[in-house]
Design a protein around this motif. Structure first.
Motif, mmCIF file in Angstrom:
data_model
loop_
_atom_site.group_PDB
_atom_site.id
_atom_site.type_symbol
_atom_site.label_atom_id
_atom_site.label_comp_id
_atom_site.label_asym_id
_atom_site.label_seq_id
_atom_site.Cartn_x
_atom_site.Cartn_y
_atom_site.Cartn_z
ATOM 1 N N PRO A 1 -0.413 5.346 -10.531
ATOM 2 C CA PRO A 1 0.290 4.059 -10.464
ATOM 3 C C PRO A 1 1.808 4.190 -10.291
ATOM 4 C CG PRO A 1 -0.457 4.495 -12.696
ATOM 5 C CD PRO A 1 -1.069 5.547 -11.816
ATOM 6 N N ASP A 2 2.367 5.332 -10.643
ATOM 7 C CA ASP A 2 3.813 5.516 -10.442
ATOM 8 C C ASP A 2 4.194 5.462 -8.964
ATOM 9 O OD1 ASP A 2 4.215 5.721 -13.141
ATOM 10 O OD2 ASP A 2 4.445 7.904 -13.137
ATOM 11 N N LEU A 3 3.253 5.776 -8.087
ATOM 12 C CA LEU A 3 3.525 5.728 -6.653
ATOM 13 C C LEU A 3 3.913 4.307 -6.220
ATOM 14 C CD1 LEU A 3 3.597 7.149 -3.905
ATOM 15 C CD2 LEU A 3 1.126 6.801 -3.738
ATOM 16 N N ILE A 4 3.378 3.317 -6.892
ATOM 17 C CA ILE A 4 3.636 1.919 -6.536
ATOM 18 C C ILE A 4 5.116 1.572 -6.680
ATOM 19 C CG2 ILE A 4 3.153 -0.486 -7.205
ATOM 20 C CD1 ILE A 4 0.339 0.599 -8.076
ATOM 21 N N GLU B 1 3.385 -3.445 -2.670
ATOM 22 C CA GLU B 1 2.363 -4.477 -2.497
ATOM 23 C C GLU B 1 0.975 -4.033 -2.962
ATOM 24 O OE1 GLU B 1 3.166 -6.886 1.376
ATOM 25 O OE2 GLU B 1 3.908 -4.828 1.675
ATOM 26 N N ILE B 2 0.734 -2.743 -3.036
ATOM 27 C CA ILE B 2 -0.577 -2.257 -3.470
ATOM 28 C C ILE B 2 -0.843 -2.654 -4.921
ATOM 29 C CG2 ILE B 2 -1.783 -0.121 -4.130
ATOM 30 C CD1 ILE B 2 -1.088 1.024 -1.486
ATOM 31 N N GLY B 3 0.200 -2.745 -5.710
ATOM 32 C CA GLY B 3 0.028 -3.088 -7.116
ATOM 33 C C GLY B 3 -0.194 -4.563 -7.378
ATOM 34 N N ILE B 4 -0.062 -5.393 -6.342
ATOM 35 C CA ILE B 4 -0.252 -6.835 -6.515
ATOM 36 C C ILE B 4 -1.739 -7.124 -6.539
ATOM 37 C CG2 ILE B 4 0.141 -9.114 -5.507
ATOM 38 C CD1 ILE B 4 2.690 -7.883 -4.203
ATOM 39 N N ASP B 5 -2.201 -7.680 -7.641
ATOM 40 C CA ASP B 5 -3.610 -7.996 -7.812
ATOM 41 C C ASP B 5 -3.847 -9.425 -7.330
ATOM 42 O OD1 ASP B 5 -6.237 -7.729 -8.497
ATOM 43 O OD2 ASP B 5 -5.922 -7.785 -10.658
ATOM 44 N N ASN C 1 8.472 -1.901 10.396
ATOM 45 C CA ASN C 1 7.203 -1.242 10.089
ATOM 46 C C ASN C 1 7.291 0.272 10.226
ATOM 47 O OD1 ASN C 1 5.730 -3.492 9.309
ATOM 48 N ND2 ASN C 1 5.239 -4.025 11.422
ATOM 49 N N VAL C 2 8.076 0.759 11.175
ATOM 50 C CA VAL C 2 8.268 2.206 11.299
ATOM 51 C C VAL C 2 8.933 2.756 10.039
ATOM 52 C CG1 VAL C 2 9.622 3.997 12.481
ATOM 53 C CG2 VAL C 2 8.315 2.354 13.817
ATOM 54 N N LEU C 3 9.990 2.110 9.585
ATOM 55 C CA LEU C 3 10.738 2.618 8.430
ATOM 56 C C LEU C 3 9.924 2.529 7.143
ATOM 57 C CD1 LEU C 3 14.288 1.218 9.271
ATOM 58 C CD2 LEU C 3 13.374 3.512 9.719
ATOM 59 N N TYR C 4 9.222 1.437 6.934
ATOM 60 C CA TYR C 4 8.406 1.302 5.725
ATOM 61 C C TYR C 4 7.221 2.260 5.746
ATOM 62 C CZ TYR C 4 10.689 -2.486 3.248
ATOM 63 O OH TYR C 4 11.573 -3.215 2.509
ATOM 64 N N SER C 5 6.556 2.370 6.888
ATOM 65 C CA SER C 5 5.405 3.272 6.934
ATOM 66 C C SER C 5 5.837 4.730 6.817
ATOM 67 C CB SER C 5 4.566 3.027 8.195
ATOM 68 O OG SER C 5 5.304 3.260 9.361
ATOM 69 N N PHE C 6 6.978 5.084 7.409
ATOM 70 C CA PHE C 6 7.454 6.454 7.240
ATOM 71 C C PHE C 6 7.782 6.727 5.768
ATOM 72 C CE2 PHE C 6 10.462 9.876 6.881
ATOM 73 C CZ PHE C 6 9.844 10.863 7.621
ATOM 74 N N SER C 7 8.374 5.762 5.094
ATOM 75 C CA SER C 7 8.659 5.925 3.663
ATOM 76 C C SER C 7 7.373 6.152 2.881
ATOM 77 C CB SER C 7 9.383 4.691 3.124
ATOM 78 O OG SER C 7 10.666 4.603 3.670
ATOM 79 N N ALA C 8 6.323 5.418 3.243
ATOM 80 C CA ALA C 8 5.026 5.605 2.591
ATOM 81 C C ALA C 8 4.489 7.000 2.860
ATOM 82 C CB ALA C 8 4.038 4.547 3.087
ATOM 83 N N LEU C 9 4.622 7.455 4.095
ATOM 84 C CA LEU C 9 4.153 8.799 4.445
ATOM 85 C C LEU C 9 4.929 9.865 3.681
ATOM 86 C CD1 LEU C 9 2.344 10.619 6.156
ATOM 87 C CD2 LEU C 9 4.049 10.458 7.986
ATOM 88 N N SER D 1 -3.085 -5.141 0.455
ATOM 89 C CA SER D 1 -2.641 -4.072 1.362
ATOM 90 C C SER D 1 -1.189 -4.308 1.740
ATOM 91 C CB SER D 1 -3.472 -4.071 2.648
ATOM 92 O OG SER D 1 -4.783 -3.704 2.399
ATOM 93 N N PRO D 2 -0.411 -3.251 1.863
ATOM 94 C CA PRO D 2 0.983 -3.427 2.292
ATOM 95 C C PRO D 2 1.051 -4.066 3.681
ATOM 96 C CG PRO D 2 0.598 -1.195 1.498
ATOM 97 C CD PRO D 2 -0.740 -1.853 1.601
ATOM 98 N N SER D 3 2.054 -4.868 3.902
ATOM 99 C CA SER D 3 2.185 -5.569 5.185
ATOM 100 C C SER D 3 2.326 -4.584 6.338
ATOM 101 C CB SER D 3 3.354 -6.547 5.148
ATOM 102 O OG SER D 3 4.545 -5.879 4.800
ATOM 103 N N TRP D 4 3.038 -3.454 6.116
ATOM 104 C CA TRP D 4 3.186 -2.473 7.190
ATOM 105 C C TRP D 4 1.828 -1.874 7.573
ATOM 106 C CZ3 TRP D 4 1.398 2.109 5.465
ATOM 107 C CH2 TRP D 4 1.517 2.385 4.088
ATOM 108 N N TRP D 5 0.897 -1.757 6.610
ATOM 109 C CA TRP D 5 -0.438 -1.233 6.909
ATOM 110 C C TRP D 5 -1.251 -2.273 7.680
ATOM 111 C CZ3 TRP D 5 -2.648 3.345 7.059
ATOM 112 C CH2 TRP D 5 -4.028 3.401 7.232
#
Length: 187
Positions: free
Chosen positions: A78-81, A99-103, A135-143, A110-114
């Motif tokens: 959960p710290d990844l969130i 966004e993954i932590g939002i129930d 979306n490039v910047l957010y998804s790269f941050s996730a990667l 799912s994150p908007s970039w995904w």
């Protein structure tokens, strides 16, 4: 580690894009064929790395979709969130898994970039504009964060700063935060 090397190669592509598109919130909606290629490459690699990461945490389970990854992240890491990356040079900060932590009533969000990655992958004609800088910047941050967690987990690192012993090079544009940096003492 092939995934880490690929991450650094993708970052070099983003650095090249920054020669033409200022990395600024004002340009987040900018889209292009080059950003499309990056979105698709990064999204595909996220799928691979998140699957490996979740399997490292739960080898007995099968993971095949973002829903499986979301559940794994929420249950086992959960710290990844709340993790973030930044691009200090442009005063940008990203919390790509927030966004993954939002129930929701349907489960975790799912994150908007995904969501946008999947839209441009499956509906490129109608959703081409989603292949944008944001979306490039957010998804790269996730990667980047997923790769960090994977290296730490696979090498069973007790001290996160030992990460430096297990990867060849670090991002040049994106900052991963103080907790991952090796302290350098100057004498």
């Amino acid at each position: 580690m092939i995934h880490w090397n690929y991450l650094l190669a993708l970052e070099q592509d983003i650095i090249r894009v920054a020669d033409y598109i200022e990395l600024s919130e004002d340009n987040f909606n900018t889209y292009s064929v080059e950003l499309l290629k990056l979105n698709l490459s990064i999204g595909s690699e996220i799928d691979v790395v998140l699957k490996l990461l979740c399997e490292a945490y739960s080898p007995q389970e099968k993971f095949s979709s973002i829903k499986d990854y979301k559940n794994c992240i929420n249950d086992r890491m959960p710290d990844l969130i709340i993790e973030s990356t930044s691009i200090p040079r442009y005063n940008l900060e990203f919390r790509p898994f927030n966004e993954i932590g939002i129930d929701t009533h349907d489960g975790y969000h799912s994150p908007s970039w995904w969501q946008d990655y999947n839209r441009i992958k499956h509906h490129r004609n109608s959703d081409y504009k989603k292949a944008n800088l944001k979306n490039v910047l957010y998804s790269f941050s996730a990667l980047l964060l997923a790769n960090l967690y994977l290296v730490v987990k696979l090498n069973q690192l007790k001290n996160i700063k030992d990460l430096y012993k297990h990867v060849n090079g670090f991002p040049k544009l994106f900052d991963i935060g103080e907790k991952y940096k090796m302290s350098m003492l100057i004498w």
